[in-house]
Design a protein around this motif. Sequence first.
Motif, PDB file in Angstrom:
ATOM      1  N   VAL A 128       0.840  -1.200   0.000  1.00 50.37           N
ATOM      2  CA  VAL A 128       0.000   0.000   0.000  1.00 50.37           C
ATOM      3  C   VAL A 128       0.875   1.251   0.000  1.00 50.37           C
ATOM      4  O   VAL A 128       0.586   2.229  -0.697  1.00 50.37           O
ATOM      5  CB  VAL A 128      -0.952  -0.006   1.213  1.00 50.37           C
ATOM      6  CG1 VAL A 128      -1.668   1.336   1.350  1.00 50.37           C
ATOM      7  CG2 VAL A 128      -1.969  -1.129   1.080  1.00 50.37           C
ATOM      8  N   GLU A 129       1.957   1.216   0.777  1.00 47.11           N
ATOM      9  CA  GLU A 129       2.882   2.354   0.785  1.00 47.11           C
ATOM     10  C   GLU A 129       3.386   2.649  -0.621  1.00 47.11           C
ATOM     11  O   GLU A 129       3.393   3.799  -1.078  1.00 47.11           O
ATOM     12  CB  GLU A 129       4.063   2.059   1.704  1.00 47.11           C
ATOM     13  CG  GLU A 129       5.116   3.147   1.708  1.00 47.11           C
ATOM     14  CD  GLU A 129       6.410   2.706   2.377  1.00 47.11           C
ATOM     15  OE1 GLU A 129       7.465   3.245   1.997  1.00 47.11           O
ATOM     16  OE2 GLU A 129       6.357   1.837   3.269  1.00 47.11           O
ATOM     17  N   GLY A 130       3.810   1.591  -1.324  1.00 50.22           N
ATOM     18  CA  GLY A 130       4.279   1.774  -2.688  1.00 50.22           C
ATOM     19  C   GLY A 130       3.203   2.294  -3.607  1.00 50.22           C
ATOM     20  O   GLY A 130       3.444   3.178  -4.444  1.00 50.22           O
ATOM     21  N   ALA A 345      -6.172  -7.478  -4.485  1.00 45.33           N
ATOM     22  CA  ALA A 345      -7.541  -7.045  -4.209  1.00 45.33           C
ATOM     23  C   ALA A 345      -7.625  -6.329  -2.861  1.00 45.33           C
ATOM     24  O   ALA A 345      -8.290  -5.286  -2.725  1.00 45.33           O
ATOM     25  CB  ALA A 345      -8.486  -8.250  -4.237  1.00 45.33           C
ATOM     26  N   ILE A 346      -6.947  -6.878  -1.850  1.00 44.35           N
ATOM     27  CA  ILE A 346      -6.948  -6.253  -0.520  1.00 44.35           C
ATOM     28  C   ILE A 346      -6.204  -4.921  -0.562  1.00 44.35           C
ATOM     29  O   ILE A 346      -6.660  -3.919   0.008  1.00 44.35           O
ATOM     30  CB  ILE A 346      -6.326  -7.198   0.518  1.00 44.35           C
ATOM     31  CG1 ILE A 346      -7.200  -8.453   0.662  1.00 44.35           C
ATOM     32  CG2 ILE A 346      -6.187  -6.499   1.869  1.00 44.35           C
ATOM     33  CD1 ILE A 346      -6.592  -9.523   1.524  1.00 44.35           C
ATOM     34  N   ALA A 347      -5.057  -4.895  -1.244  1.00 41.92           N
ATOM     35  CA  ALA A 347      -4.277  -3.660  -1.353  1.00 41.92           C
ATOM     36  C   ALA A 347      -5.072  -2.560  -2.040  1.00 41.92           C
ATOM     37  O   ALA A 347      -4.940  -1.378  -1.701  1.00 41.92           O
ATOM     38  CB  ALA A 347      -2.975  -3.930  -2.112  1.00 41.92           C
ATOM     39  N   LEU A 348      -5.912  -2.950  -2.989  1.00 40.60           N
ATOM     40  CA  LEU A 348      -6.759  -1.968  -3.662  1.00 40.60           C
ATOM     41  C   LEU A 348      -7.659  -1.241  -2.673  1.00 40.60           C
ATOM     42  O   LEU A 348      -7.726  -0.004  -2.646  1.00 40.60           O
ATOM     43  CB  LEU A 348      -7.604  -2.661  -4.731  1.00 40.60           C
ATOM     44  CG  LEU A 348      -8.678  -1.807  -5.426  1.00 40.60           C
ATOM     45  CD1 LEU A 348      -8.020  -0.683  -6.222  1.00 40.60           C
ATOM     46  CD2 LEU A 348      -9.547  -2.669  -6.342  1.00 40.60           C
ATOM     47  N   GLY A 349      -8.333  -2.010  -1.813  1.00 40.83           N
ATOM     48  CA  GLY A 349      -9.236  -1.403  -0.842  1.00 40.83           C
ATOM     49  C   GLY A 349      -8.505  -0.530   0.165  1.00 40.83           C
ATOM     50  O   GLY A 349      -8.947   0.591   0.466  1.00 40.83           O
ATOM     51  N   VAL A 350      -7.367  -1.015   0.687  1.00 31.97           N
ATOM     52  CA  VAL A 350      -6.626  -0.253   1.691  1.00 31.97           C
ATOM     53  C   VAL A 350      -6.035   1.018   1.084  1.00 31.97           C
ATOM     54  O   VAL A 350      -6.034   2.082   1.714  1.00 31.97           O
ATOM     55  CB  VAL A 350      -5.511  -1.119   2.320  1.00 31.97           C
ATOM     56  CG1 VAL A 350      -4.714  -0.307   3.329  1.00 31.97           C
ATOM     57  CG2 VAL A 350      -6.109  -2.348   2.995  1.00 31.97           C
ATOM     58  N   ILE A 355      -5.574   6.875   0.489  1.00 32.31           N
ATOM     59  CA  ILE A 355      -5.492   8.033  -0.399  1.00 32.31           C
ATOM     60  C   ILE A 355      -6.517   9.098  -0.012  1.00 32.31           C
ATOM     61  O   ILE A 355      -6.241  10.301  -0.046  1.00 32.31           O
ATOM     62  CB  ILE A 355      -5.705   7.605  -1.869  1.00 32.31           C
ATOM     63  CG1 ILE A 355      -4.457   6.872  -2.403  1.00 32.31           C
ATOM     64  CG2 ILE A 355      -6.035   8.805  -2.754  1.00 32.31           C
ATOM     65  CD1 ILE A 355      -3.258   7.765  -2.622  1.00 32.31           C
ATOM     66  N   PHE A 356      -7.697   8.663   0.387  1.00 32.53           N
ATOM     67  CA  PHE A 356      -8.791   9.611   0.627  1.00 32.53           C
ATOM     68  C   PHE A 356      -8.995   9.980   2.095  1.00 32.53           C
ATOM     69  O   PHE A 356      -9.825  10.827   2.409  1.00 32.53           O
ATOM     70  CB  PHE A 356     -10.101   9.052   0.067  1.00 32.53           C
ATOM     71  CG  PHE A 356     -10.156   9.040  -1.430  1.00 32.53           C
ATOM     72  CD1 PHE A 356     -10.402  10.202  -2.138  1.00 32.53           C
ATOM     73  CD2 PHE A 356      -9.930   7.870  -2.140  1.00 32.53           C
ATOM     74  CE1 PHE A 356     -10.437  10.197  -3.529  1.00 32.53           C
ATOM     75  CE2 PHE A 356      -9.960   7.851  -3.522  1.00 32.53           C
ATOM     76  CZ  PHE A 356     -10.213   9.018  -4.226  1.00 32.53           C
TER      77      PHE A 356
END
Length: 502
Positions: A128-130, A345-350, A355-356
């Motif tokens: 997620v950091e990346g 898929a999990i990284a997408l949600g996190v 970001i928001f």
Amino acid sequence: MAIAEDLAVIHQPDVEDAFHVEQHGIDFIPESERWATPKDIFGMWAGASVQIEYFIYGAILMTFGLTFAQVLFVIVLGNLSYFLLGLCSLQGPQTGTAVFAINRAPFGPNGTRPISFFNWVTQIGFEVEGLILIVGAALVLMIKAGFLPGDPAKVILVILAVAIQAILPLLGHAAIVKTLRLLIVPFVVLFAIMLGFAIPHAHLQVVKASGDWQAFTEALAFTIALSGLGWAECGNDYTRYCPANTSKKGIVGWVFLGTAVPEILIMTLGALVGTFVLNIGTGAGGFLPFAHQSAIPSWFVVIFLLFAVVQLFGINSLDLYSSGVTMQAIGIPVKRYQAVLIDCAIALGVTMWAIFSGSFTEYLSDFVDLVIVWIAPWCAIFLVDWAMRRFTYVPSELQKTGRNSLYWRRGGVFWPAWIAQIIGMYAAISALYVNPTYYFRVPRWMNEVTDHTQDAYHYGGDFSVFLGLGVAALVYLVLAWRPLHKEAAKQEELLEEQGLSA
């Protein structure tokens, strides 16, 4: 053929071919498929170290209230933690398997599953950091191109980034190594050019007064967690491709050379740039200050960020690769490529949430706290256990997850390890400084050491790494000494029977 070799599953004829889908998970890698040398491992880690994230970390360190000289000392001292990564890479060649299969020895086949889950969460955190930085770089590039990206653009960028990042880890270890090698030279050149722009504009006295010792310990914990300690649980995932007789000194030396040396230089460069491009690392993507400064030419910012995006995808592939084999170590019945897709898929949600909902610095600070709390105790237990076993394991027994395993004990759990892990985690939390404005909170009764070291501004010292390591090591040494003495003798018998004794 040795029993351990019989357990191997040979999936492909040419393991050095970079661009095919590798099928190896946590199964034993036979000697015939071990193509890597310490220099190959150096190349992979150098490619992972000569990169933009450490530049950002160095810039963020300039926000801790320290002088440039103090930050430079923190960077050098913190990166010595890469000796931990080197030590935690020495078990792979002898065992031929991934780190959380090896972890069945200290924790037991069932006891290792929760630890593997912690690692899986950590790898997703690094992914997620990346992704946040990739999206942040893309937003700055859009601004430089004359667009003002809104929320819909952010959503599209996150989805595209996750889709792209899934490709490289599906191709396997060899592809990761070769790709990261190719990225070393371009970034050495780019960082050298950046240094040329930075020297005339740097303000080395940007902080008028030296920070106090509390700020120093907080910065040091931040640096250690994001350097050697944060990678320690991944080392054996790659050195398992080295032959069993690979030099231990060679592995530690080449790993340290490929990680600590470039990262000290790059974090120093980031700190230097952070003295005149202020607030790098803040905002939703971390790179926004580059969109509104004049010291570094726009043309170079564009080239720099384009290469950064490509490289961040390569770095994320390391995290996806390790998290995929970790999911298998948890016991989830998926193939490694399926694990990569689940991670994405999990990284997408996190990533959407990160970001928001806040700034990159807030996310990174909370994530660092998570890394320290569990990895510091685990690292100590892992290394102490290895030493008490006379620096060896029985590879065939590590592949067993049932009652017939040497490492089964009671219910598949070695309780001394878990007792040491829990006490070590509590010790780390008790000395962990948590910024009260961020999401993560620690009850005061669990944070006694930090609470009693606060200065007039309520900033406490952070000794979490050292207490987590030291307390867990001591507790495990006391509780496991007698049973491991007997188990080490049994290991020697089994290795001799299998023709694998030294």
